[in-house]
Motif scaffolding. Structure first.
Motif, short mmCIF file in Angstrom:
data_model
loop_
_atom_site.label_atom_id
_atom_site.label_comp_id
_atom_site.label_asym_id
_atom_site.label_seq_id
_atom_site.Cartn_x
_atom_site.Cartn_y
_atom_site.Cartn_z
N SER A 7 33.75 15.07 20.34
CA SER A 7 33.72 16.51 20.35
C SER A 7 35.07 17.03 20.10
O SER A 7 36.07 16.70 20.50
N GLY A 8 35.10 18.54 20.01
CA GLY A 8 36.64 18.92 19.75
C GLY A 8 37.06 18.74 18.29
O GLY A 8 36.38 17.88 17.60
N TYR A 9 37.77 19.63 18.06
CA TYR A 9 38.41 19.08 16.79
C TYR A 9 40.00 18.65 16.69
O TYR A 9 40.70 19.40 17.40
N LYS A 10 40.32 17.76 16.05
CA LYS A 10 41.76 17.17 15.97
C LYS A 10 42.29 17.68 14.69
O LYS A 10 41.80 17.65 13.62
N ASP A 11 43.84 17.99 14.83
CA ASP A 11 44.52 18.54 13.84
C ASP A 11 45.17 17.12 12.99
O ASP A 11 44.49 16.66 11.89
N GLN A 77 37.50 12.63 10.99
CA GLN A 77 37.41 12.51 12.54
C GLN A 77 36.05 12.22 12.64
O GLN A 77 34.92 12.64 11.80
#
Lengths: 383, 478, 478, 383
Positions: A7-11, A77
């Protein structure tokens, strides 16, 4: 590894990140980034250090040994849908058309507290974990429980909103008490977890044995949604019987059929070209016949023979006719700009014609209202 | 009272009628709701109950005509009845239009025969059942209408109807039950109150015949779109919604579940083709205006692709400090605040179209996708999903081909998901005979970042089409 | 012996193997047929039995190596076994690849448990069944191979395998049966002989992987094509067949059912794109050459659209009376008969393309239909059906739009029919988990004759688009 | 009326012919041609005499009363498929996707001798009659038997290759004896018809009661194919049980799903046009604002106000912007050449999602061979 990498978004891709490396549609591998390691494929190997630091979604290209061709992979991801695609087809996988329908029909949102039995491949667990408040997953097969626990920990789900318990819910029900084999962390004087579930997903050979145990763990003051996932129609029949006996209503069984289409092209072969090709063949046959006649009557005119071998524009005429509008006999790449193409959709060669029957039912345990509260509100509206 | 689970005042809810039609009702205190031929009830009588319960309207003689109709002509005054929880669930066998001779006699499995039928005998087959249509029913339409007016309970009406059906006993138990259910739906006065979920809103619109307005969307396609697009409560999603707000509602319900107090910071940025976004359907949502303002931003296609520059904004207006602004009077004050609103919108446009990259692109539009999607995708972060809903497969096919040859998109594929419900009654299990067709298609791919050409001296001009080899089209041997 | 119902010499038949693969075998007298790992048998041993029976190959020690392999190396000499009718039918539970944990224990319904299992106990659930894959089997591959060589009967082989499977008793009865059936298919030596119907020929080609060659046709699409095209034994049908004769075989079997003595006069006229028609698959048909010559005529696209004129034919050749022709000698005779053959073909072309109107147009081609069909349809009688098979819906869509605006075609529609088989075992009824996708589409319409413009003085220039009103496109409110 | 108007091909429409008049896709009426009669439709009436003499497939046009529009119908020769389309959706109809699959899978051809029970709407009977050797149809509902007998006679099937019998095959089996209510014509000393069926189609509520009676009427020396047509899965379960008990093998149940698509068009609405339209709206708003400002500051310049009302090329400018690339607000006919369109397929609004489950099974009664005949043939091959 507590952060939930699903979950959440990584760059940017960092050391220690769990990534999904897409080699091809049927070859997606989970790989944890360690700068000193290398990811090997048939086409060549990709050192992790060339990946770390790049933004997620980057295409990584290397020159294949020997030839001057390139090999490349994409580093993504993880998401529950990509994760499902990467799983080998072993035990029961709940595919995205089914899992997404079930979540939508049972209004999964942060408000949802979900019971899932069995955990199976864990593909559905990841989709639940992304959207719901809390997921209580139960697995009765010892080895699969250990594998799932390990996997959920690795993916950071256990520290987030997922509890997994080793239990045959058909025998032992859904209560999670201190001392049970479970990932649930009990508060200091908490002896049993209060599940208070409002969404239940049963993927079991005999859901009718588990349904009776639900009353002690489902939320009482709201409508609870249930879905049973069974491959055989006889299982549905027995489930319907037990659902009615235990007061579950709005019962409906449905089937979800998911299909995937490839975008392809078919060559447009016009009637005129086909006729022209036949005329060309006919002309050549006549020329051939005349030539043989001439050869038959008068063999000396050698250049005639040679000449016969050329067509109008002087190009040596092979035995076969020249006009080849459809590229017959040679390998044409689909979409080759020398030809005209029609865009078409092509169904997969092998389709998933059945996963399971989905039996939905709903239950409101406490069918009354809190009269005091209601009167209180009514009085406030009269002022 | 928790408005997500319990019937509460000033809330839009779904009311499901026996005819399986859906109504949206706003529950204002001390008002009554009319359900036409199904009767009318007081809102106050149902407040506080959990969603999902079925209520029966009954009359015990001292009805008062519904306030709405007080002034209206007496003829269509629908008496407001009392409300009580319906005990026994009505099984609907309504879907089998044709009284198929090959329908099974119920003898196969001991049947949970509904109450009304237990006392009446039936024949094993319909061999001597003559299909005289309505002639078999001796009660005239007027008589039935009168019974309804006298608001006899549905049970009494149906018993009367059965008694006056000449060859009712010739029917198989199965077709008797079907007959009774059809009558029940006609005269029974019950309704179910449900939470206004995104799926229920869609069903309401389909029922109303607004299929074209929602681009023939289906619940299963929308559920698949939400999962494929990896929608989460903390994500920022770029979206185009030609359905008047239905797609946005699906997104909001999955992200926040109707909870106005949600701490999550996810946002939906709606790009609209007209001057103003049409999100009418959100008026049914139970989100506060403040919540919508915080989580839903709208921007026109023009502003998105041709945003103003910082200089342009600053050159045309400089906001005054608060006190000074408040000190302004009359016309000056109006025009200042109008300009301030313009200034703030321009700022927001700048923010929404700046360096910021979105976590997903979700589209439901009939604009030409092959030109639109590649441009919008410039604002989507690497590895994030792009999902386009389309009513017709052919339009998504054109898009998929375009994206297939563009290295910024990974493995575009066209997906279809279809749900087929079953008549879920033991002993007579089979898929529904007829159902709504269509349901649309999805194009799904991931935004990726092409590798820069690997620089090496002896790299022959890497035949880019070769680079596409693995990625590329299939060879076709004619 | 009736070759339509009974196994006869010099006939092509289908042999169905335990692995569900199909083989086509020509039954020559006094020869043997090898089925690879499934054993070999003598043709003479099965002659005279009706189609549809399953034979088991067994060995009682005095085998003689099959003649075909007499000269071949001893290693792969497949001993020819004796043949006897298989009594008990093998239920195949082969389709459930994944040993899904949610598969039901067989306890639900008393099960017709296959013989081998009745004596072995099993656990109700697979809770402690460890999926060690092949490690659980103690017999080595070589040992199993040796048993096969010694041609033990399949029953003996399977019993040995079960005994040496370490955790076999841990398996649920269900997965035991699946395990046994998989082994059976591997080692059992039985086969079924079927009539070479058009459906069986299609299944043979699909099994061989020739799906693209038959344009991804399915049995249900072909059946629908035959009915929609109103195919009858006395009809004359114009057809294009790019599948190498499969479509023609479907037509012939429906019209004549394989009966060489049929009195019916129906004909199939095959238009071909290449110089010669490719009807190779008809070599498997049991029709005599005489029958094919009488009922199947071929004509090239060029000849069909640009037939020779009567003068052209007569100017280039005038046939001699029979005796004179027979009197010719050597080179003269050859060239005369070659010219006579040409002359007859030209005459046939004239007949096939003259005033004569056909009873139906049936197409399976990848040529561009919107230009081809309207031209071919000139030769189709009014009220007769036109049916085009297409692998891709998009090509038929283009055709349907073209025909829709042409008044000679009535109500073109695009149809799809899909068959989904079920695992048909009581207690475990469900659709097959996986199956072949595709199956193609059909375009169906009727050839009609537009009414001449009704002549009347005050007829304003009847807006022809208006004439299309009823027939015409739907209004679309944007 | 003996000739079978459903088989064979007719050229011209003659007096007394049974025709199918196609008014629209959902309005196809069977009409027998009588020169003094008239066929009435909502659009107007069509005298039979204007139809008789024309070739089948002719479009007949008349001027509708009043308006100068035309109404037209098409007159077609009946076929089983068109006949099925013309039937109202009352009792059980076997639709073409099902009937055509069953006929293909059971290899229906002139060699086939078919048993069908019940007759139902008779739609499948017509398809069988076209292709098979003989059809024995059984109907247990008295009224439907009479109607079907009448209809089959009218269509010339009875004199051709169809026999219909009033019988509850579950009780009375399939034997047709002298004195039974049947259309079968017995030979002078023939007391029972020898059916010798090799294809059986059962569309009954309880096929398991009929299956035991089949052994006495099916062909013994060849493979016999059976199909049971049942809407409910429980019927399939009971049928499978009885089929196994009575020696039917190769049992497989399948489902046929037929779909129909309309060929439609969707307008292609380009991004540029959409952007241009927004620019146009923006320009107009700005002009509007300036005009109001000017009016606000200086009200006398009347022509300015008028002028403001015209656009560049002098055309009076309505309040709304002019650039309307998608014809918003007006009714555009699909395919209107002023716009760009994309061909699309649209599924019917309402689909037939289920007809019945088809259970196939096969049986060879006499599983032996005639040894003498075989030896005879073997000897002949040795010479």
């Amino acid at each position: 590894m507590s952060t939930n990498c699903f979950s959440g978004y990584k760059d940017l891709i960092k050391e220690g990140d769990l990534t999904l490396i897409w080699v091809s549609r049927d070859n997606i591998k989970p790989v944890r980034m360690h700068s000193e390691e290398v990811f090997n494929t048939r086409y060549g190997s990709f050192p992790h250090k060339d990946i770390i630091g790049k933004p997620y979604g980057s295409q990584i290209a290397i020159r294949t040994k020997g030839s001057n061709k390139f090999a490349f992979v994409h580093v993504l991801q993880p998401t529950p849908e990509l994760w499902t695609l990467s799983l080998p087809h072993r035990t029961q996988i709940v595919y995205t058309p089914d899992s997404s329908y079930i979540m939508q029909r049972l209004n999964c949102s942060p408000h949802s507290r979900v019971i899932e039995a069995g955990t199976g491949s864990g593909s559905f667990s990841h989709a639940f974990a992304r959207s719901v408040g809390h997921l209580f997953s139960f697995e009765f097969h010892h080895i699969r429980y250990e594998q799932a626990l390990e996997e959920f920990k690795e993916h950071g789900l256990i520290d987030d909103n997922v509890t997994i318990t080793h239990r045959d819910v058909c025998q032992g029900g859904f209560l999670i008490k201190k001392g049970d084999t479970t990932s649930y962390e009990f508060g200091n004087n908490e002896t049993a977890a209060s599940l208070n579930a409002n969404v239940v997903f049963l993927d079991l050979p005999a859901p009718w044995d588990a349904i009776p145990h639900l009353d002690s763990v489902i939320s009482v003051d709201e409508k609870v949604g249930l879905c049973c996932f069974s491959p055989c129609i006889e299982q549905v029949d027995k489930t319907l019987d037990v659902l009615e006996k235990y007061g579950w209503t709005d019962v409906e069984m449905v089937e979800i059929q998911g299909r995937q289409y490839e975008s392809r092209r078919q060559m447009v072969r016009s009637l005129n070209d086909a006729l022209e090709r036949l005329r060309d063949i006919k002309r050549h046959k006549l020329q051939g016949v005349e030539r043989r006649k001439r050869m038959f009557n008068n063999t000396i005119d050698s250049n005639d023979e040679k000449v016969g071998k050329r067509n109008e524009d002087g190009v040596p005429l092979t035995e076969k006719a020249k006009f080849n509008p459809f590229g017959k006999g040679s390998r044409i790449k689909e979409g080759d700009s020398n030809y005209k193409w029609k865009e078409v959709t092509k169904m997969e060669a092998e389709i998933k014609s059945h996963t399971s029957y989905l039996t939905f039912a709903f239950k409101v345990v406490n069918r009354s209202r809190d009269d005091e509260k209601v009167n209180e509100i009514l009085r406030s509206t009269e002022k | 009272m928790n408005a997500l689970t319990t019937i509460d005042f000033n809330q839009h809810v779904i009311v499901r009628l026996p005819s399986k039609n859906y109504k949206i009702v706003e529950l204002k205190p001390n008002t009554s709701v009319s359900l036409g031929k199904f009767g009318a009830f007081e809102v106050n009588d149902i407040i506080g109950y959990p969603f999902g319960l079925t209520f029966e309207i009954y009359y015990d003689g001292e009805e008062v005509s519904s306030d709405e109709n007080r002034d209206s002509k007496p003829k269509n005054k629908i008496p407001i009845g009392k409300v009580r929880l319906l005990s026994q669930e009505i099984k609907d066998v309504n879907n089998d239009k044709d009284d198929g001779q090959s329908e099974p006699p119920l003898s196969i499995k001991e049947k949970s025969v509904s109450l009304e039928l237990s006392s009446i005998d039936s024949s094993a087959t319909n061999q001597n059942l003559v299909n005289m249509g309505s002639k078999a029913q001796e009660l005239t339409v007027e008589e039935i209408e009168k019974m309804k007016q006298e608001s006899l309970s549905s049970k009494e009406i149906i018993d009367k109807i059965i008694k006056s059906h000449k060859s009712f006993h010739n029917k198989t138990v199965y077709s008797q039950e079907k007959y009774v259910n059809r009558k029940k739906q006609k005269f029974a006065k019950y309704f179910t109150v449900e939470y206004l979920s995104s799926s229920n809103l869609l069903q309401f619109l389909i029922d109303k015949g607004d299929i074209q307005r929602v681009l023939d969307m289906s619940q299963e396609s929308m559920g698949m779109l939400l999962n494929l697009a990896n929608i989460q409560s903390e994500g920022n999603y770029l979206c185009m919604d030609e359905t008047g707000g239905l797609l946005v509602y699906f997104l909001l319900e999955r992200m926040f579940g109707g909870d106005n107090e949600s701490k999550s910071k996810g946002k939906v940025i709606v790009i609209h083709e007209n001057e103003h976004a049409n999100l009418d359907l959100l008026k049914f949502a139970n989100y506060s205006e403040k919540f919508i303002k915080e989580h839903v931003h709208t921007i026109s296609l023009l502003d998105f692709f041709e945003p103003p520059t910082l200089q342009e904004i600053q050159s045309r207006f400089t906001p005054l400090p608060k006190e000074e602004a408040r000190a302004l009077k009359g016309g000056k004050k109006n025009s200042y605040y109008r300009k301030l609103r313009w200034y703030n919108t321009q700022w927001q446009i700048l923010e929404l179209t700046g360096e910021f990259l979105y976590d997903g692109l979700v589209m439901a539009t009939t604009l030409h996708l092959p030109t639109l999607v590649p441009k919008l995708a410039e604002k989507i972060h690497g590895s994030r999903p792009i999902v386009c809903y389309g009513q017709f497969k052919e339009t998504l096919l054109e898009l998929a081909h375009t994206l297939y040859s563009d290295l910024r998109f990974l493995a575009p594929s066209i997906l279809e998901t279809r749900c087929r419900p079953y008549q879920s009654i033991r002993g007579k299990l089979h898929p529904l005979m007829t159902m709504k067709g269509g349901g649309g298609y999805l194009m799904w791919c991931h935004r990726v970042i092409p590798a820069p050409e690997p620089v090496s001296e002896n790299a022959t001009a890497a035949d880019s089409s070769e680079k596409l080899a693995e990625h590329g089209a299939k060879k076709q041997k004619i």
